[in-house]
Design a protein around this motif. Sequence first.
Motif, PDB file in Angstrom:
ATOM      1  N   ARG A 172     -16.364   3.319  -2.734  1.00 35.13           N
ATOM      2  CA  ARG A 172     -16.527   3.443  -1.286  1.00 35.13           C
ATOM      3  C   ARG A 172     -15.698   4.607  -0.730  1.00 35.13           C
ATOM      4  N   SER A 173     -14.639   4.955  -1.449  1.00 34.74           N
ATOM      5  CA  SER A 173     -13.772   6.053  -1.011  1.00 34.74           C
ATOM      6  C   SER A 173     -14.341   7.420  -1.344  1.00 34.74           C
ATOM      7  N   HIS A 200     -17.039  -9.400   0.951  1.00 32.84           N
ATOM      8  CA  HIS A 200     -16.151  -9.691  -0.187  1.00 32.84           C
ATOM      9  C   HIS A 200     -16.624 -10.896  -1.002  1.00 32.84           C
ATOM     10  N   GLU A 253      -6.803   3.643  -1.319  1.00 30.61           N
ATOM     11  CA  GLU A 253      -7.113   4.666  -0.328  1.00 30.61           C
ATOM     12  C   GLU A 253      -5.881   5.505  -0.002  1.00 30.61           C
ATOM     13  N   GLY A 254      -4.711   4.860   0.010  1.00 25.40           N
ATOM     14  CA  GLY A 254      -3.472   5.587   0.273  1.00 25.40           C
ATOM     15  C   GLY A 254      -3.151   6.595  -0.811  1.00 25.40           C
ATOM     16  N   SER A 303      -4.751  -4.328   0.646  1.00 21.23           N
ATOM     17  CA  SER A 303      -4.064  -3.713   1.783  1.00 21.23           C
ATOM     18  C   SER A 303      -4.153  -2.191   1.816  1.00 21.23           C
ATOM     19  N   GLY A 304      -4.773  -1.561   0.777  1.00 20.80           N
ATOM     20  CA  GLY A 304      -5.071  -0.145   0.887  1.00 20.80           C
ATOM     21  C   GLY A 304      -4.335   0.805  -0.024  1.00 20.80           C
ATOM     22  N   VAL A 305      -3.745   0.320  -1.130  1.00 19.84           N
ATOM     23  CA  VAL A 305      -3.022   1.239  -2.003  1.00 19.84           C
ATOM     24  C   VAL A 305      -3.953   2.272  -2.644  1.00 19.84           C
ATOM     25  N   ALA A 329      -4.506  -3.733  -3.612  1.00 20.07           N
ATOM     26  CA  ALA A 329      -5.887  -3.280  -3.435  1.00 20.07           C
ATOM     27  C   ALA A 329      -6.435  -3.730  -2.080  1.00 20.07           C
ATOM     28  N   ARG A 384     -13.749  -0.539  -4.048  1.00 23.52           N
ATOM     29  CA  ARG A 384     -12.897   0.209  -3.121  1.00 23.52           C
ATOM     30  C   ARG A 384     -12.879   1.702  -3.483  1.00 23.52           C
ATOM     31  N   PRO A 415       0.809  -1.216   0.000  1.00 24.80           N
ATOM     32  CA  PRO A 415       0.000   0.000   0.000  1.00 24.80           C
ATOM     33  C   PRO A 415       0.843   1.266   0.000  1.00 24.80           C
ATOM     34  N   GLU A 417     -13.653  -9.414   5.459  1.00 12.17           N
ATOM     35  CA  GLU A 417     -14.992  -8.815   5.336  1.00 12.17           C
ATOM     36  C   GLU A 417     -15.893  -9.798   4.595  1.00 12.17           C
TER      37      GLU A 417
END
Length: 267
Positions: free
Chosen positions: A211-212, A184, A138-139, A134-136, A132, A208, A73, A181
Motif C-alpha cells: 500500500r505504501s 483488517h 511507513e515511517g 502504528s506505522g513503523v 506495524a 502495509r 513507530p 479499519e
Amino acid sequence: MKVHAATLSELDGIRHAFFTRDGGVSGGIYASLNSGVGSGDDAAHVAENRARMARDLNVDPARLITAFQIHSPNVVVAERPWTVATRPRADAIVTRTPGLAIGVSTADCGPLLFADAAARVIGAAHAGWRGAFSGVIEGTIAAMEKLGADRSRMTVALGPLIRKQNYEVSQNFVDEFLRAERDHARFFSPAARDGHAMFDLPGFIAWRLQRSGIGRFEDIGLCTYADPDRFYSYRRSVHRKEPDYGRHVNAIVLTDEVPASSAGPSG
C-alpha cells in the motif's frame, strides 16, 4: 548461521543477513547465536555472538548497531556507531553511511530490511504487530526518502517471523484492528478455541508495504515458532514455560565500495 533474501542478494554494494540461532557460543535455552543484550544470557557470550555476526557482514563489531526496541513507530537516522548504553529507543534505523551495519532484534516479530541501491540508502525495521499497526513501516520509508531514496526503487525483504498457523490472538486483539479499519478482517481466521483467532502478521506487513508503493517485496517464508532448531521464538518459550529466550539479529550494510552504477558521472 544465516539466511538471505534473493532480492537483496541481487543488489550491488549491499550485504545483509537474517541470522539464525546457529554458530554462536551461548548454551542452554540461548544456544547458540543469541544476540539479545537484554536477555539473561552471559554478556560475554552475547558480545562474542554479535562480533561473529559483524565479521560475517565484514564490519568491525562496534559498527553493528541495534536500537533499544520498544514496539513503536519510532525511526532514527544512524550516521556513526553507538554503544549499548547510548542506543536510542526506536524500532527502525536508516542510514546512508557505508560500513555501518544496522540491525533489528527479533524472536517472532517481523524483521524488515530495506534498500534503495541506486540512492545508497538502507533501513532495518522491527515490525511486530504493535509497530506495524502504528506505522513503523511507513515511517521507515519516509525516513529513507529524506536521505534521498525513492520508494518506487526500494527492495524490502521480510525475514523469519511467527506465521498465522502459530499466532493465536484474543478477540480483544481482533477488535482493536477492526476498529481501526474493517478491511483488517482479512488477516484473521477462526481458531480452534472460542473467542480467539489466528493472525496473519506477515500478510499484514506485506499489505502495509504494498500500500505504501515500494518497488519490490520478498517474504522469505520462514516461521520462527515452527522451527526450533534454527530460530528462537518468544511465544514458543512461553508455551514451554521457559524462563527466557534468545534473540536474532537481522542486519544490512552498505559496502565501502560504491558500485559503478551508483557512482555518478566521471570527471
